[in-house]
Scaffold this motif. Structure first.
Motif, PDB file in Angstrom:
ATOM      1  N   SER A   8       0.825  -1.217   0.000  1.00 11.90           N
ATOM      2  CA  SER A   8       0.000   0.000   0.000  1.00 11.90           C
ATOM      3  C   SER A   8       0.851   1.256   0.000  1.00 11.90           C
ATOM      4  O   SER A   8       0.384   2.340  -0.361  1.00 11.90           O
ATOM      5  CB  SER A   8      -0.907   0.018   1.231  1.00 11.90           C
ATOM      6  OG  SER A   8      -0.146   0.284   2.403  1.00 11.90           O
TER       7      SER A   8
ATOM      8  N   MET B  96       1.902   2.599   2.733  1.00 10.21           N
ATOM      9  CA  MET B  96       1.644   3.339   3.968  1.00 10.21           C
ATOM     10  C   MET B  96       2.721   3.123   5.017  1.00 10.21           C
ATOM     11  O   MET B  96       2.979   4.006   5.838  1.00 10.21           O
ATOM     12  CB  MET B  96       0.288   2.936   4.554  1.00 10.21           C
ATOM     13  CG  MET B  96      -0.911   3.484   3.823  1.00 10.21           C
ATOM     14  SD  MET B  96      -2.426   3.319   4.813  1.00 10.21           S
ATOM     15  CE  MET B  96      -2.667   1.536   4.804  1.00 10.21           C
TER      16      MET B  96
ATOM     17  N   THR C 268      -9.045  11.492   6.232  1.00 10.24           N
ATOM     18  CA  THR C 268      -7.783  10.995   5.685  1.00 10.24           C
ATOM     19  C   THR C 268      -7.840   9.490   5.450  1.00 10.24           C
ATOM     20  O   THR C 268      -7.314   8.987   4.448  1.00 10.24           O
ATOM     21  CB  THR C 268      -6.619  11.339   6.625  1.00 10.24           C
ATOM     22  OG1 THR C 268      -6.529  12.760   6.759  1.00 10.24           O
ATOM     23  CG2 THR C 268      -5.299  10.790   6.088  1.00 10.24           C
TER      24      THR C 268
ATOM     25  N   VAL D  46      -7.060   7.617   1.927  1.00 16.34           N
ATOM     26  CA  VAL D  46      -6.057   6.556   1.788  1.00 16.34           C
ATOM     27  C   VAL D  46      -6.668   5.333   1.122  1.00 16.34           C
ATOM     28  O   VAL D  46      -6.075   4.714   0.235  1.00 16.34           O
ATOM     29  CB  VAL D  46      -5.460   6.179   3.163  1.00 16.34           C
ATOM     30  CG1 VAL D  46      -4.632   4.892   3.047  1.00 16.34           C
ATOM     31  CG2 VAL D  46      -4.607   7.305   3.707  1.00 16.34           C
ATOM     32  N   GLN D  47      -7.877   4.996   1.519  1.00 18.46           N
ATOM     33  CA  GLN D  47      -8.553   3.837   0.928  1.00 18.46           C
ATOM     34  C   GLN D  47      -8.735   4.022  -0.576  1.00 18.46           C
ATOM     35  O   GLN D  47      -8.532   3.084  -1.363  1.00 18.46           O
ATOM     36  CB  GLN D  47      -9.910   3.626   1.594  1.00 18.46           C
ATOM     37  CG  GLN D  47     -10.670   2.424   1.023  1.00 18.46           C
ATOM     38  CD  GLN D  47     -11.908   2.091   1.832  1.00 18.46           C
ATOM     39  OE1 GLN D  47     -11.858   2.068   3.057  1.00 18.46           O
ATOM     40  NE2 GLN D  47     -13.011   1.839   1.149  1.00 18.46           N
TER      41      GLN D  47
ATOM     42  N   GLN E 140      -6.857   5.884  -2.516  1.00 22.43           N
ATOM     43  CA  GLN E 140      -5.540   5.828  -3.140  1.00 22.43           C
ATOM     44  C   GLN E 140      -5.074   4.388  -3.307  1.00 22.43           C
ATOM     45  O   GLN E 140      -4.466   4.025  -4.328  1.00 22.43           O
ATOM     46  CB  GLN E 140      -4.531   6.606  -2.287  1.00 22.43           C
ATOM     47  CG  GLN E 140      -4.763   8.112  -2.266  1.00 22.43           C
ATOM     48  CD  GLN E 140      -3.914   8.817  -1.230  1.00 22.43           C
ATOM     49  OE1 GLN E 140      -3.060   8.201  -0.582  1.00 22.43           O
ATOM     50  NE2 GLN E 140      -4.141  10.112  -1.036  1.00 22.43           N
TER      51      GLN E 140
END
Length: 293
Positions: free
Chosen positions: A68, A70, A282, A286-287, A289
């Motif tokens: 991901s 992250m 946020t 993120v999900q 993206q």
């Protein structure tokens, strides 16, 4: 001697009546259950200990991001800081943070880890056990005794509550791991049976209600950084127990409260990513993206 141990009170009574430590009762029980020798049970624990240490070393040497993007470089960042700025709580604290992040990041890279009790909580027990053992030069035998002690705590918790975030939130994963770790560290530092069980109770009862709300449904945020926090939490519980601080609520009743709390917790906060951090502005970005939704 054959003795069924299904509660912490039964475990304590078994230890007292036989004048044995928790790990001795646990390894004998597992030997009977698996139809193996105690030596074979300890050999299995030894393989797990080695795998934990290998995961730490692999994670310490990698900066590879997760799929991901992250997570993956937090351990590297922490190591860099401690090269020039020492941690307020000293070198053991530094190691615990580094080892917990290293293991958890190795998990999100799909590396080999030991689920203890779950993959999402895999950095808590190894980081504390290895860091403290290095500081106090504990033998491998002592480390195995601590690891088996932790395993027995996890086993008895799991008889009452499933160790899954989808069932009881993160209190069943990182919470249980912290309780297991507190027991391991207390055993490692010479605690008696009552102190070991008190350490677990102190750790667990202060994490009741911990939700499981992973961003984008991945075991990354807040999971990775939750591991070092819970490792330090466990060591705090062990230190209190070793000083004679007792939980007013017995460990069996703490687990009853954990079960009740999990049942009352909204399904949206139990690994579904439908509330909490996962649905912040946020978190939702993120999900999108990650999954393009």
């Amino acid at each position: 001697m054959t003795m069924n141990v299904n509660t912490f009170e039964q475990l304590k009574k078994a230890c007292i009546s036989t004048d044995k430590r928790i790990y001795e009762i646990a390894q004998e029980g597992m030997a009977r259950y698996s139809e193996q020798s105690v030596e074979q049970v300890r050999a299995f624990a030894q393989r797990s200990l080695y795998a934990m240490k290998e995961a730490i070393q692999a994670g310490m040497q990698s900066k590879e991001l997760s799929m991901s993007g992250m997570c993956g470089q937090d351990c590297h960042n922490v190591q860099n800081r401690f090269k020039t700025e020492r941690a307020i709580f000293g070198p053991v604290f530094e190691k615990v943070l580094e080892y917990a992040l290293a293991t958890s990041e190795e998990n999100i890279r799909m590396g080999k880890i030991v689920a203890c009790p779950t993959a999402g909580s895999c950095g808590i027990l190894p980081s504390a056990l290895v860091a403290v053992s290095e500081e106090y030069n504990n033998s491998e035998r002592e480390q195995l005794n601590a690891l088996i002690t932790a395993g027995e705590i996890g086993r008895l918790i799991s008889l009452k509550v499933s160790l899954a975030g989808a069932v009881a939130g993160c209190q069943a994963e990182c919470g249980a791991a912290s309780a297991m770790t507190a027991a391991a560290i207390c055993q490692l530092r010479g605690g008696n049976v009552s102190q070991v069980l008190n350490a677990s109770a102190l750790a667990m009862k202060n994490l009741l209600g911990l939700t499981c709300d992973p961003v984008a449904g991945l075991v990354e945020v807040p999971c990775v950084k939750r591991n070092p926090f819970m490792a330090i939490h466990a060591i705090t519980a062990a230190e209190l127990a070793l000083a004679g601080v007792e939980s007013k609520i017995p460990l069996d009743e703490v687990i009853d409260a954990m079960e009740q709390t999990g049942a009352l917790m909204s399904p949206t906060l139990k690994e579904s990513s439908k509330a909490g951090l996962a649905t912040t502005k946020t978190g939702l970005e993120v999900q999108k993206q990650v999954f393009g939704e």
